[in-house]
Design an enzyme around this catalytic site. Structure first.
Site, PDB file in Angstrom:
ATOM      1  N   THR A  56      41.113  40.386  31.986  1.00 47.55           N
ATOM      2  CA  THR A  56      40.397  41.637  32.252  1.00 47.55           C
ATOM      3  C   THR A  56      41.362  42.815  32.400  1.00 47.55           C
ATOM      4  O   THR A  56      41.146  43.882  31.827  1.00 47.55           O
ATOM      5  CB  THR A  56      39.526  41.483  33.510  1.00 47.55           C
ATOM      6  N   LYS A  83      50.984  47.285  53.510  1.00 47.34           N
ATOM      7  CA  LYS A  83      51.374  47.887  54.797  1.00 47.34           C
ATOM      8  C   LYS A  83      50.140  48.247  55.599  1.00 47.34           C
ATOM      9  O   LYS A  83      50.210  48.959  56.594  1.00 47.34           O
ATOM     10  CB  LYS A  83      52.204  49.150  54.548  1.00 47.34           C
ATOM     11  N   HIS A 133      30.446  40.900  37.317  1.00 45.72           N
ATOM     12  CA  HIS A 133      31.567  41.096  36.376  1.00 45.72           C
ATOM     13  C   HIS A 133      30.928  41.593  35.074  1.00 45.72           C
ATOM     14  O   HIS A 133      30.838  40.881  34.077  1.00 45.72           O
ATOM     15  CB  HIS A 133      32.293  39.764  36.179  1.00 45.72           C
TER      16      HIS A 133
HETATM   17  N1   CP Z   1      37.376  36.136  32.514  1.00 45.60           N
HETATM   18  C1   CP Z   1      38.179  36.773  33.391  1.00 45.60           C
HETATM   19  O1   CP Z   1      37.732  37.598  34.187  1.00 45.60           O
HETATM   20  O2   CP Z   1      39.500  36.408  33.313  1.00 45.60           O
HETATM   21  P1   CP Z   1      40.669  37.018  34.221  1.00 45.60           P
HETATM   22  O3   CP Z   1      40.441  36.532  35.631  1.00 45.60           O
HETATM   23  O4   CP Z   1      41.944  36.480  33.628  1.00 45.60           O
HETATM   24  O5   CP Z   1      40.586  38.506  34.161  1.00 45.60           O
END
Ligand code: CP
Length: 306
Positions: A56, A83, A133
């Site tokens: 991503t 921090k 996502h």
């Molecule tokens: N599919 C996906 O979100 O992969 P990464 O965690 O590598 O971004």
């Protein structure tokens, strides 16, 4: 559309517009000696990642650069977050530097939504906890459209650790909105309690659930989100819910095998299946760049400079 936070809040028209612009991005850049468009020249995109990522983060960076934007990569592990600096102060700092868009991945569900309250630019959710996502689901839908000709009327089985999967949640809302039939398959302990409210069929027997599907999407078992006492063993999990060569033969000839990555080879998917011509795993990664170009372009220009 000012931000992209979830697929649940996208209208079908907005989702279809993103997929259409994705196709245009792929066509505009593929085969060019310099695969770059000027659309976001002078704009700054900040990648703000509080969780690990390979696909991503690099894909958003590639997408922004292909649109000629300036890209700033911010890794929480090497920042003043260590921090004790808060998300709000981090956001205000990025705002003061003139970020036009912030791409955020965060372990807390809802963090991207909070960010929209503190900064003026566009916020793009690159994964928040187990919640959402959206660009992964959009690239999955685009891959289905390319490989199967359509999403509407197709049957998709999403298999495995649904409970911890933001990919599954985002795909459920997007694919059902686009007219697909979604089957969720997994062990009862890895299915969410509120699944009765989702627009899906639910199954527990993988062999039975593979019959008649157009696509099967295998999910990574997310051990990092589980208590160690509940880790399934790889062999037991693979026997009940892994996609191996025997199960591959249960699929219709045209069906594709998807996985968002990263994979646990030998657990949810056999290495030979992951590397088979039916698998679209690397194609999904390529499509991810086009999708992220489309989303950055639409959010930052309102589609006006095409
Ligand atoms: N599919 C996906 O979100 O992969 P990464 O965690 O590598 O971004």
């Amino acid at each position: 559309m000012k931000h992209l936070l979830t697929t649940k809040e996208l209208t079908r028209d907005e989702a279809e517009l993103i997929l259409d612009v994705t196709e245009q991005m792929a066509e505009a850049v593929t085969g060019r000696e310099v695969p770059k468009l000027p659309a976001l020249r002078g704009r700054t995109v900040v990648n703000l990642f509080f969780e690990d990522s390979t696909r991503t983060r690099t894909s958003f960076e590639t997408a922004a650069k292909r649109l000629s934007a300036d890209v700033v990569n911010f890794a929480a592990k090497t920042s003043s977050v260590n921090k004790g600096e808060s998300l709000r102060d981090t956001a205000l700092t990025l705002q003061a530097m003139g970020a036009d868009a912030v791409v955020i991945r965060h372990p807390a569900a809802g963090a991207p939504q909070r960010l929209t309250e503190w900064i003026d630019g566009a916020v793009l959710n690159a994964g928040d906890g187990t919640h959402a996502h959206p660009t992964q689901a959009l690239l999955d839908a685009f891959t289905m459209k390319k490989r199967l000709g359509s999403v509407e009327g197709r049957t998709v089985a999403i298999v495995g650790d649904i409970l911890h999967s933001r990919v599954a949640r985002s795909n459920v809302w997007l694919l059902s909105k686009l007219g697909a039939n979604v089957r969720l398959v997994g062990p009862p302990t890895l299915l969410p309690k509120d699944i009765g409210d989702w627009p899906v069929e639910v199954g527990y027997d993988l062999d039975a659930s593979l019959k008649g599907v157009d696509a099967v999407m295998m999910l990574r078992v997310q051990r990092e989100r589980m208590h160690a006492a509940f880790f399934p063993t790889a062999n037991e999990y693979a026997r009940l819910y892994g996609l191996d060569e025997r199960r591959l033969r249960l699929l219709p000839d045209h069906a594709i095998v998807m996985h968002p990555g990263p994979m646990n080879r030998g657990m949810e998917i056999a290495a030979t299946v992951a590397d088979s011509p039916r698998a679209t795993i690397t194609e999904q990664v390529t499509n991810g760049v086009w999708v992220r170009m489309a989303v950055l372009y639409l959010l930052l220009t309102n589609g006006e400079t095409r």
